[in-house]
Write a protein that holds these residues in place. Structure first.
Motif, mmCIF file in Angstrom:
data_model
loop_
_atom_site.group_PDB
_atom_site.id
_atom_site.type_symbol
_atom_site.label_atom_id
_atom_site.label_comp_id
_atom_site.label_asym_id
_atom_site.label_seq_id
_atom_site.Cartn_x
_atom_site.Cartn_y
_atom_site.Cartn_z
ATOM 1 N N ALA A 1 11.588 -5.221 37.958
ATOM 2 C CA ALA A 1 12.562 -5.976 38.739
ATOM 3 C C ALA A 1 12.908 -5.232 40.018
ATOM 4 C CB ALA A 1 13.821 -6.196 37.907
ATOM 5 N N PHE B 1 12.478 -12.237 38.468
ATOM 6 C CA PHE B 1 12.418 -10.809 38.193
ATOM 7 C C PHE B 1 13.434 -9.967 38.924
ATOM 8 C CE2 PHE B 1 8.548 -12.847 36.984
ATOM 9 C CZ PHE B 1 8.648 -12.607 35.636
ATOM 10 N N GLN B 2 14.660 -10.450 38.894
ATOM 11 C CA GLN B 2 15.789 -9.604 39.207
ATOM 12 C C GLN B 2 16.507 -9.355 37.887
ATOM 13 O OE1 GLN B 2 17.838 -12.131 42.072
ATOM 14 N NE2 GLN B 2 17.372 -10.599 43.627
ATOM 15 N N TRP B 3 17.102 -8.208 37.750
ATOM 16 C CA TRP B 3 17.892 -7.938 36.538
ATOM 17 C C TRP B 3 19.325 -8.327 36.848
ATOM 18 C CZ3 TRP B 3 19.633 -2.630 34.263
ATOM 19 C CH2 TRP B 3 20.092 -2.823 32.954
ATOM 20 N N LEU B 4 19.776 -9.420 36.229
ATOM 21 C CA LEU B 4 21.030 -10.041 36.643
ATOM 22 C C LEU B 4 22.232 -9.465 35.918
ATOM 23 C CD1 LEU B 4 19.939 -13.780 36.826
ATOM 24 C CD2 LEU B 4 20.135 -12.129 38.694
#
Lengths: 404, 434
Positions: A230, A186-189
């Motif tokens: 995120a 749940f990181q916005w890459l």
């Protein structure tokens, strides 16, 4: 219009109305709020081999082969015993942190997995067609929580854990409900540099963009909530270190993620996860014993972990299935779709032991243990514990059982 | 007016990039921009021919199928299926096999036989565009399905109703079109339809050869009869028509649309491929109501993005990406298949989709070759970059708001601007729609 819920828009959970996420990390601190986890055993758990009516003379007659589970079962004190695989959960019940409610269901029973799950999820046996605007009982409870908080602030009042689909019980017309599998996801890459998209990155311009129309609006709401998730979740989850060993399986991982959310106090108060494989039509004994062993290890770890963090007192756990199974075993050393079954409620402060009428196998209805406790009474009990008004969620007339 | 009246392109309503993209996404797994542009030039008839060429002209992939089977791993079979969809040599067949997999949703989690699963999918490839009664007959003899629904323990002494119930509820008729008694009788007819050595085996000594009555038909019925009886019901035509409309056209079909498609199905001798050709060439299919009315499934998103953006993606890596997004082929969550539509797109799932494209564009995780930025090479002005990304990803059809925001991204982007702009275009809500 004939609406079949199997493929129907299930996106009420992401509906665009009143998307009231706080900006810039406005997560409620949590901490003292009561929370609820619904752990759903999917496939129709064999209640009579989970909470076994060992004292019932008809049990051995109806289950000449499946009745072997009586050996090593642990007594609950009212003539029923817990399956031998459930040692740890038996300990929690004996210690006054868990309750069994006998004979929970609805009448007349529906033997379709899908229809019966829908009934449990919607919270209404009379509800016929599931459509885009159908809400689930926990989704309606989430609406009540958000309304009580003034309609703002809480980033994530409810979440589905373990799958990417949001199950029907969490569908709401007003509150977006995410599903989570692994925290690390749940990181916005960014497509360029490694790592997440920075708070001032140009890509942020597309958040909330897009044309008109209900479907696009629903997608936009999911996107906005996803980015919000995120940005906020990772930081909040740093606050957790485990105080129990979870089994290395999907259920264990999902339950540990739940513990992280509950301990971190991100304001997530309503959670659901499911554990499948209970449709034991054939060669049931080893399959069922294995499933219950997994349940015992995973849920046992969760309860210990929460207790170790001092937050079991504010957590309630409901364990249920869409139906029990027929009283008589079938000819394939399995059991077929039945009606009522026992549910478990765990949590600090719960009155330990068994509640309701234990199954009477001399009084079967159409080959089944009939329900003696409407499932919505259990829901009402849990909603009351959460401080959520029952009537807007379930309607009138569901007396609590007195578990707390 | 007949909703299935043929769509006739005109100057006012041309077969353009928008319609072409729609056709290729719905009747296949999408296509690159040059391919779409070529088909727009060649016109609607050529595009329809492209998505559904005569089966005889399509090279068989038997060697690869056998290799996948010989490998003995379900992952390998999954990768083979993703490879087929990536090739998309017969777009409609690939699409229909995907449809039938969701329809006869069978999971290897219980079947535990990669070979049987591979052969079941091959049966969809072979029969899925033909007559439904033949497909249903084959499915009721399919080793994977028989095991999945416990028919391998269904015997005359000890009938098991699981398969019979699903034949009526999920495969052929839908709820309300049969009775509990029909299920009991059909279960008897299916007794002894077993699996031996991985093959269908008719165990005569376990078959109940007495008289039965299923849906009003009496006789010494067996499994083939159950398939024939169920497939011949008028309710079956409407049931399938509704399923196809939901899958190919719109998640909420209207009654007149269902009636029209059921009628076309009857008219075309209950041939699935012929019926769907009518549907794909219809005004309804190309209507504004159908366009962008569905949510991309993880397969649509993952396979479609790779077909769109290019790069040498490993099928196994795509299998893993689809699984993360909630769709594991050959392992549907239950016999009802995947729920689809907005259920696919929780906030978390949206995030994972976005991250998949970010990885794809960056060639990260060692699984995908970085090629994406080359696609927009030569475009330097921000407005050109934004327009190109819109054509690549969104049929060149974006709202003023989305276009403006994409342009803002193009203006502010630094470093690999093409990748940033393409990624932003795939983050737009429009790109999540099928």
């Amino acid at each position: 219009m004939n609406v079949d819920r199997r493929t129907f828009l299930r996106g009420a959970a992401c509906a665009p109305l009143a998307l009231s996420l706080g900006r810039g990390g406005a997560w409620l601190p949590g901490g003292d709020e009561r929370c609820l986890l619904v752990l759903e055993l999917v496939g129709g758990n064999d209640g009579l081999n989970t909470v076994i009516p060992v004292d019932d003379a008809d049990y051995a007659r109806l289950r000449p082969k499946l009745g072997a589970v009586r050996r090593g079962a642990r007594a609950l004190g009212d003539g029923t015993s817990l399956h031998p695989s459930l040692a740890r959960l038996h300990g929690h019940i004996a210690a006054g942190r868990g309750a069994v409610v006998h004979g929970v269901g609805y009448a007349p029973p529906d033997r379709s997995h899908f229809r019966s799950r829908d009934i449990w999820h919607v919270g209404d046996p009379a509800h016929q067609q599931v459509g885009a605007t159908t809400t689930g009982w926990l989704g309606r409870a989430a609406e009540q929580l958000v309304a009580a908080a003034g309609g703002a602030g809480n980033g994530l009042p409810a979440a589905a854990i373990g799958g990417l689909e949001v199950p029907l019980l969490l569908h709401s017309r007003r509150v977006p409900v995410p599903s989570l599998v692994r925290v690390e996801d749940f990181q916005w890459l960014s497509p360029g540099a490694r790592g997440p998209i920075a708070a001032d990155a140009p890509s942020r311009h597309v958040v909330g963009a897009g044309g008109a129309g209900e479907l696009l609006a629903a997608v936009r709401a999911a996107q906005t909530a996803g980015v919000e998730l995120a940005d906020g979740l990772t930081a909040a989850l740093q606050r957790y270190t485990p105080k129990a060993d979870y089994p290395d399986d999907d259920l264990g991982r999902h339950l540990q993620l739940i513990a992280r959310l509950l301990v971190a106090g991100v304001g997530t108060r309503l959670l659901h996860t499911s554990f499948g494989g209970f449709d034991t039509h054939a060669r049931q004994l080893p399959t069922h014993a294995g499933l219950l062993r997994q349940l015992d290890a995973g849920l046992g770890a969760l309860l210990d972990d929460l207790a170790g963090h001092g937050c079991l007192d504010r957590v309630g756990v409901l364990v249920h299935s869409e139906f029990g199974r027929r009283a008589a075993e079938n000819a394939s050393q399995g059991s077929d779709h039945g009606a009522a079954g026992p549910v478990f409620v765990f949590g600090g402060g719960v009155q330990g032991g068994t509640f309701g009428q234990k199954p009477d196998l001399s009084r079967l209805v159409d080959g089944d243990v009939p329900p003696t406790c409407d499932f919505r009474r259990v829901y009402a009990e849990l909603l009351g514990r959460l401080g959520v008004p029952v009537e807007p969620v379930l309607g009138e007339g569901f007396e609590p059982i007195g578990l707390w | 007016m007949n909703p299935l009246a043929p769509y006739e392109p005109s100057a006012r309503d041309p077969f353009d990039l928008r319609k072409c993209g729609h056709l290729l996404r719905r009747a296949g797994f999408g296509a690159s921009l040059p391919e779409r542009q070529r088909l727009v030039r060649e016109g609607l008839a050529a595009a329809l021919q492209h998505v559904a060429p005569p089966l005889a002209e399509v090279p068989a992939a038997d060697a690869l199928l056998n290799e996948a089977i010989a490998f003995g791993s379900i992952e390998r079979v999954r990768a083979f299926r993703v490879w087929l969809a990536l090739q998309n040599t017969h777009p409609l067949r690939e699409r229909l096999s995907y449809f039938w997999h969701g329809h006869f949703a069978t999971s290897n989690s219980k079947v535990q036989d990669p070979r049987a699963m591979a052969l079941m999918m091959a049966t969809f490839d072979r029969l899925g565009t033909g007559r439904f009664d033949e497909l249903l007959t084959a499915m009721l003899r399919d080793p994977a399905l028989l095991r999945w629904l416990d028919n391998d323990v269904n015997t005359s002494k000890q009938p098991n109703e699981n398969l019979a119930r699903e034949v009526f509820e999920l495969f052929a008729l839908g709820r309300g079109n049969y009775s509990e008694r029909d299920i009991k009788e059909a279960a008897r007819a299916l007794t002894g339809w077993h699996v031996r050595d991985g093959q269908f085996f008719r165990a005569g000594y376990l078959h109940d050869d007495g008289d039965k009555e299923v849906l009003g038909v009496r006789g010494k019925l067996d499994g083939d009869d159950v398939a024939a009886i169920a497939a011949a019901r008028p309710e079956s035509a409407r049931f399938l028509a509704e399923r196809w409309l939901r899958f190919f056209v719109h998640p909420q079909p209207e009654r007149d649309e269902i009636d029209a498609l059921a009628g076309a199905y009857e008219q075309h001798g209950r041939d699935v491929g012929a019926t769907l050709r009518v549907l794909l060439g219809s005004r309804l299919f190309f209507s504004a109501r159908a366009y962008r009315s569905k949510i991309k499934s993880p397969a649509d998103f993952v396979i479609g993005s790779v077909r769109l953006i290019g790069g040498r993606a490993q099928p196994t890596a795509l299998v893993a990406a689809m699984a993360t997004l909630g769709e594991t082929w050959l392992e549907p969550p239950s016999v009802e298949g995947w729920h689809g539509e907005l259920a696919w797109l929780s906030p978390a799932a949206w995030l994972l989709r976005s991250n998949f494209v970010a990885d794809l564009l960056a060639g990260r995780r060692g699984k995908l070759a970085p090629r994406a930025a080359e696609l927009l090479r030569g475009y330097t002005r921000p407005d050109h970059l934004a327009r190109a990304a819109s054509l690549f990803c969104c049929d060149g059809d974006l709202s003023a708001d989305a276009s403006e925001r994409l342009l803002e991204v193009a203006r502010a982007a630094q470093g690999d601007r093409a990748a940033t702009v393409l990624h932003a275009a795939t983050c737009l809500p429009e790109y999540q729609l099928l």
